[in-house]
Design an enzyme around this catalytic site. Structure first.
Site, PDB file in Angstrom:
ATOM      1  N   GLY A  65      -9.558 -10.742 -57.862  1.00 21.76           N
ATOM      2  CA  GLY A  65     -10.145  -9.844 -56.853  1.00 21.76           C
ATOM      3  C   GLY A  65     -10.363  -8.415 -57.300  1.00 21.76           C
ATOM      4  CG  HIS A  95     -22.677 -15.027 -64.132  1.00 27.53           C
ATOM      5  ND1 HIS A  95     -21.717 -16.023 -64.041  1.00 27.53           N
ATOM      6  CD2 HIS A  95     -23.192 -15.115 -65.377  1.00 27.53           C
ATOM      7  CE1 HIS A  95     -21.680 -16.691 -65.183  1.00 27.53           C
ATOM      8  NE2 HIS A  95     -22.564 -16.157 -66.014  1.00 27.53           N
ATOM      9  CG  ASP A 149     -23.431 -18.477 -62.392  1.00 27.19           C
ATOM     10  OD1 ASP A 149     -22.925 -17.972 -61.375  1.00 27.19           O
ATOM     11  OD2 ASP A 149     -22.758 -19.040 -63.271  1.00 27.19           O
TER      12      ASP A 149
HETATM   13  C1  GAR Z   1     -15.760 -11.657 -62.604  1.00 30.49           C
HETATM   14  O1  GAR Z   1     -15.878 -11.340 -63.962  1.00 30.49           O
HETATM   15  C2  GAR Z   1     -17.033 -12.304 -62.100  1.00 30.49           C
HETATM   16  O2  GAR Z   1     -18.184 -11.792 -62.700  1.00 30.49           O
HETATM   17  C3  GAR Z   1     -16.813 -13.751 -62.484  1.00 30.49           C
HETATM   18  O3  GAR Z   1     -15.461 -13.975 -62.190  1.00 30.49           O
HETATM   19  C4  GAR Z   1     -14.715 -12.768 -62.397  1.00 30.49           C
HETATM   20  C5  GAR Z   1     -13.898 -12.510 -61.160  1.00 30.49           C
HETATM   21  O4  GAR Z   1     -13.042 -11.412 -61.373  1.00 30.49           O
HETATM   22  N1  GAR Z   1     -17.674 -14.630 -61.755  1.00 30.49           N
HETATM   23  C6  GAR Z   1     -18.259 -15.691 -62.282  1.00 30.49           C
HETATM   24  O5  GAR Z   1     -18.066 -16.052 -63.429  1.00 30.49           O
HETATM   25  C7  GAR Z   1     -19.208 -16.448 -61.366  1.00 30.49           C
HETATM   26  N2  GAR Z   1     -19.950 -17.396 -62.095  1.00 30.49           N
HETATM   27  P1  GAR Z   1     -12.337 -10.696 -60.163  1.00 30.49           P
HETATM   28  O6  GAR Z   1     -11.636 -11.771 -59.367  1.00 30.49           O
HETATM   29  O7  GAR Z   1     -11.352  -9.762 -60.806  1.00 30.49           O
HETATM   30  O8  GAR Z   1     -13.365  -9.978 -59.355  1.00 30.49           O
END
Ligand code: GAR
Length: 280
Positions: free
Chosen positions: A15, A112, A148
């Site tokens: 998060g 993403h 995505d």
């Molecule tokens: C982030 O890097 C986001 O871009 C990625 O998951 C991570 C979540 O981090 N999302 C994806 O890969 C979606 N395909 P967070 O929980 O610290 O925000």
């Protein structure tokens, strides 16, 4: 200020993007507020972040539902309680059906960590490094049924450095993600984004300046807590860095000046000596 956009943030884990949105919304001038944080994982750290910020949390565990359809119906029922204008998927690791996506068409964003359409899916940074890419970044896009996919709202770029590991690159990209999501929400809330299925047009506006907060990425990120890394985002003049080439240029100019001063002092001393001798 007028009405704020009601946002639901959907998460599955850490998060840190949620935190950047919470921090932005804490500013009363920011045109959106987080009404609910929904997680499909009961122990997602992002739920704690929401609670600390006084934001309602909802857990809809996908495992508790026999099908995707039922899981999404449960999410939909929860979202209906909060008068939501916009869903932000922020590290929400479930694929959504086209029915759910259609309900929120033009009102659901995803982030993403790559320059889509390049590198959708998992293990983005590893694949970027394996292909010796010179740059990477992140994308905020409207959600369509494909993974995505969907028209891009904005992107932020970062260089890929020679000694990068997946972790150092991820940290550099994440830093830009934390700027990108609030910026995208702000643009939408201000009515600057014109959505159609094929493309998105964004009016020219002042770039978003994120609030200075002490800690966004936690708990897993303490190892790569950010050094200032120059942004390559041309839309963000607020991102300042000192160019090493400019420092080298200044040093060269200064040593030339010092050299000239040295010779002019020697020259003047010589002239004075000659004048003194001629007086004798
Ligand atoms: C982030 O890097 C986001 O871009 C990625 O998951 C991570 C979540 O981090 N999302 C994806 O890969 C979606 N395909 P967070 O929980 O610290 O925000």
């Amino acid at each position: 200020m007028g009405e704020r956009l009601n946002v639901a943030v959907l998460i599955s884990g850490r998060g840190s993007n949620l935190q950047s949105i919470i921090d932005a919304c804490a500013n009363p001038d920011f045109p959106a507020s987080v009404k609910v944080v929904l997680s499909n994982e009961p122990d997602a750290y992002g739920l704690e972040r929401a609670t600390q910020a006084g934001i309602p949390t909802e857990i809809v565990p996908h495992k508790a539902h026999p099908s995707r359809k039922e899981f999404e119906e449960a999410m939909q029922a929860v979202l209906a309680k909060y008068d939501i204008d916009l869903i932000c998927l922020a590290g929400f690791m479930r694929v959504l059906t086209s029915d759910f996506v259609a309900k929120w068409e033009g009102r659901m964003l995803n982030i993403h960590p790559s320059l889509l359409p390049a590198y959708p899916g998992l293990h983005t940074h590893e694949r970027v490094l394996a292909n010796h890419e010179k740059e990477s970044g992140c994308t905020i896009h409207f959600v369509t049924p494909g993974l995505d996919e969907g028209p891009t709202l904005l992107q932020k770029r970062v260089p890929v450095l020679q000694n990068d590991t997946a972790e150092t690159l991820a940290a550099r990209v994440l830093e830009q993600e934390h700027i990108a999501y609030p910026e995208a929400i702000r643009l939408l809330a201000l009515g600057k984004v014109h959505y159609s299925k094929e493309q998105v047009e964004v009016d020219d506006v002042e770039p978003y300046a994120p609030p200075r907060t002490n800690e966004i990425a936690a708990p897993a990120d303490h190892t790569h807590k950010s050094k200032e890394i120059p942004s390559m985002d041309h839309h963000n003049p607020s991102s300042t860095h000192i160019d090493p080439a400019a420092i080298a240029q200044a040093k060269a100019t200064w040593s030339l000046f010092a050299e000239m001063m040295k010779y002019s002092v020697i020259g003047s001393a010589g002239i004075l000596t000659l004048m003194a001798l001629s007086l004798l």
